[in-house]
Design a protein around this motif. Structure first.
Motif, mmCIF file in Angstrom:
data_model
loop_
_atom_site.group_PDB
_atom_site.id
_atom_site.type_symbol
_atom_site.label_atom_id
_atom_site.label_comp_id
_atom_site.label_asym_id
_atom_site.label_seq_id
_atom_site.Cartn_x
_atom_site.Cartn_y
_atom_site.Cartn_z
ATOM 1 N N ALA A 96 -17.768 29.422 24.568
ATOM 2 C CA ALA A 96 -16.614 28.412 24.488
ATOM 3 C C ALA A 96 -17.728 27.142 23.864
ATOM 4 N N ARG A 97 -18.552 26.739 23.957
ATOM 5 C CA ARG A 97 -20.137 25.545 23.810
ATOM 6 C C ARG A 97 -19.618 25.448 22.034
ATOM 7 N N GLY A 98 -19.744 26.857 21.574
ATOM 8 C CA GLY A 98 -20.265 27.221 20.771
ATOM 9 C C GLY A 98 -18.636 27.024 19.639
ATOM 10 N N ASN A 99 -17.285 27.519 19.957
ATOM 11 C CA ASN A 99 -16.717 27.044 19.029
ATOM 12 C C ASN A 99 -16.022 25.925 19.056
ATOM 13 N N ARG A 100 -16.590 24.942 20.369
ATOM 14 C CA ARG A 100 -15.683 23.490 20.130
ATOM 15 C C ARG A 100 -16.401 23.356 19.332
ATOM 16 N N LEU A 101 -17.462 23.455 18.858
ATOM 17 C CA LEU A 101 -18.346 22.493 17.670
ATOM 18 C C LEU A 101 -17.887 23.543 16.363
ATOM 19 N N VAL A 102 -17.596 24.658 16.442
ATOM 20 C CA VAL A 102 -16.962 24.815 15.019
ATOM 21 C C VAL A 102 -15.595 24.412 14.765
ATOM 22 N N ALA A 103 -14.966 24.032 16.019
ATOM 23 C CA ALA A 103 -13.622 23.270 15.198
ATOM 24 C C ALA A 103 -13.393 22.511 15.411
ATOM 25 N N GLU A 104 -14.758 21.631 15.408
ATOM 26 C CA GLU A 104 -14.431 20.000 15.341
ATOM 27 C C GLU A 104 -15.036 20.387 13.938
ATOM 28 N N PHE A 105 -15.940 21.174 13.151
ATOM 29 C CA PHE A 105 -16.919 21.302 11.670
ATOM 30 C C PHE A 105 -14.521 20.954 10.765
ATOM 31 N N MET A 106 -14.409 22.767 11.403
ATOM 32 C CA MET A 106 -13.632 22.879 10.472
ATOM 33 C C MET A 106 -12.394 21.456 10.550
ATOM 34 N N ALA A 107 -12.672 20.859 11.614
ATOM 35 C CA ALA A 107 -11.131 19.720 11.450
ATOM 36 C C ALA A 107 -11.723 18.585 10.570
ATOM 37 N N LEU A 108 -13.186 18.984 11.013
ATOM 38 C CA LEU A 108 -13.726 17.685 9.934
ATOM 39 C C LEU A 108 -13.459 18.240 8.527
ATOM 40 N N ALA A 109 -13.641 19.279 8.261
ATOM 41 C CA ALA A 109 -13.526 19.788 6.346
ATOM 42 C C ALA A 109 -12.060 19.894 5.685
ATOM 43 N N HIS A 110 -11.206 19.484 6.447
ATOM 44 C CA HIS A 110 -10.148 18.835 5.782
ATOM 45 C C HIS A 110 -9.946 17.484 4.877
ATOM 46 N N HIS A 111 -11.248 16.314 5.772
ATOM 47 C CA HIS A 111 -11.537 15.505 5.288
ATOM 48 C C HIS A 111 -13.195 15.234 4.937
ATOM 49 N N ARG A 112 -13.379 16.329 3.934
ATOM 50 C CA ARG A 112 -14.940 16.610 3.668
ATOM 51 C C ARG A 112 -15.004 17.428 2.877
ATOM 52 N N GLU A 113 -15.055 17.116 1.695
ATOM 53 C CA GLU A 113 -15.044 18.455 1.119
ATOM 54 C C GLU A 113 -16.571 18.882 0.954
ATOM 55 N N ALA A 114 -17.649 18.302 1.256
ATOM 56 C CA ALA A 114 -19.453 18.477 1.413
ATOM 57 C C ALA A 114 -19.023 19.374 1.944
ATOM 58 N N ILE A 115 -18.898 19.455 3.811
ATOM 59 C CA ILE A 115 -18.787 19.764 4.881
ATOM 60 C C ILE A 115 -17.722 21.397 4.958
ATOM 61 N N ARG A 116 -16.492 21.509 3.687
ATOM 62 C CA ARG A 116 -15.843 22.493 3.242
ATOM 63 C C ARG A 116 -16.329 23.503 2.897
ATOM 64 N N THR A 117 -17.424 22.705 2.134
ATOM 65 C CA THR A 117 -18.514 23.876 0.958
ATOM 66 C C THR A 117 -18.717 24.801 1.666
ATOM 67 N N GLU A 118 -19.521 24.014 2.634
ATOM 68 C CA GLU A 118 -20.257 24.565 3.101
ATOM 69 C C GLU A 118 -19.885 25.609 4.338
ATOM 70 N N LEU A 119 -19.067 24.884 5.130
ATOM 71 C CA LEU A 119 -18.124 25.839 6.275
ATOM 72 C C LEU A 119 -17.772 26.988 5.661
ATOM 73 N N ALA A 120 -17.252 27.320 3.997
ATOM 74 C CA ALA A 120 -17.105 28.332 3.729
ATOM 75 C C ALA A 120 -18.517 29.466 3.200
ATOM 76 N N ARG A 121 -19.540 28.340 2.581
ATOM 77 C CA ARG A 121 -20.535 29.740 2.551
ATOM 78 C C ARG A 121 -21.176 30.108 3.812
ATOM 79 N N ALA A 122 -21.616 29.719 5.035
ATOM 80 C CA ALA A 122 -21.623 29.888 6.261
ATOM 81 C C ALA A 122 -20.636 31.343 6.660
ATOM 82 N N ALA A 123 -19.333 31.079 6.293
ATOM 83 C CA ALA A 123 -18.466 31.539 6.683
ATOM 84 C C ALA A 123 -18.751 33.663 6.132
ATOM 85 N N LYS A 124 -18.797 33.373 4.929
ATOM 86 C CA LYS A 124 -19.282 33.794 4.308
ATOM 87 C C LYS A 124 -20.355 34.820 4.384
ATOM 88 N N ARG A 125 -21.655 33.952 4.704
ATOM 89 C CA ARG A 125 -22.603 34.640 4.991
ATOM 90 C C ARG A 125 -22.428 35.502 6.689
#
Length: 206
Positions: A96-125
């Motif tokens: 739960a602790r890890g998922n909470r932060l991931v959820a916030e970054f996913m929400a943030l990715a809708h508004h920050r292209e740099a975060i969206r790019t990094e999130l996609a890279r990390a997900a593939k990794r």
């Protein structure tokens, strides 16, 4: 030289304090609550130091994401090398602790292209690591990739854990206990679950 070293150490401590404060706010209040003033207040610093060390708030979010992702990836690699990697990876995916932060970054990715790019890279990794683990374990247990494609198993594991985390954040728990029991039972039936002596204490879920 000594003064330069002290200055460098102090700078590193300040950056860490700022990142820790940002993470704390995101976990407790969500990314929208993050501001230079609030971060500085939580860190016990002057707000000017936030921008001095990270420039913009986007830079701060990006630095925190990269720190979080690197720690997560390192943990995933340790889990993949354990005697029961799938169970370890599953335990991490429903944390739960890890998922909470991931959820916030996913929400943030809708508004920050740099975060969206990094999130996609990390997900593939992470997907590559998990798929490799599934492929290895399925082969060791004589289960063909046609019966259970490794990449599909990886997607399903990630999807289930993400759905549970999203609903839990909304206060929804209907079907969660049954789903968790099903996954545990499925792993056990496949002979992929860790031995009882290695099973960590699991908290009771509502």
């Amino acid at each position: 030289m000594a003064s330069e070293r002290r200055s460098s150490e102090e700078s590193a401590k300040t950056r860490t304090a700022i990142l820790d404060a940002t993470e704390k706010i995101m976990r407790e209040k969500g990314y929208a609550a993050v501001s230079s003033r609030r971060v500085a207040a939580v860190a016990g610093l002057k707000s000017q130091l936030v921008h001095y060390h990270f420039g913009t708030m986007d830079d701060l979010f990006l630095a925190l994401f990269r720190r979080t992702e690197e720690a997560f990836f390192t943990s995933h690699m340790r889990a993949s090398a354990s005697s029961n990697p799938l169970q370890m990876l599953w335990d991490r995916s429903i944390d739960a602790r890890g998922n909470r932060l991931v959820a916030e970054f996913m929400a943030l990715a809708h508004h920050r292209e740099a975060i969206r790019t990094e999130l996609a890279r990390a997900a593939k990794r992470i997907r590559n690591v998990e798929t490799a683990v599934w492929a290895r374990m399925l082969e060791e247990h004589g289960i063909s990739p046609e019966t259970c494609p490794p990449v599909v198993a990886s997607v399903l594991m990630a999807g289930i854990s993400r759905a549970l985390a999203t609903e839990a954040a909304l206060g929804v728990s209907v079907g969660h206990a049954e789903t968790l029991a099903f996954v545990e039972r499925y792993l056990q039936q496949m002979g992929l679950q860790r031995r009882p002596t290695e099973t960590p204490a699991r908290k009771k879920r509502p």
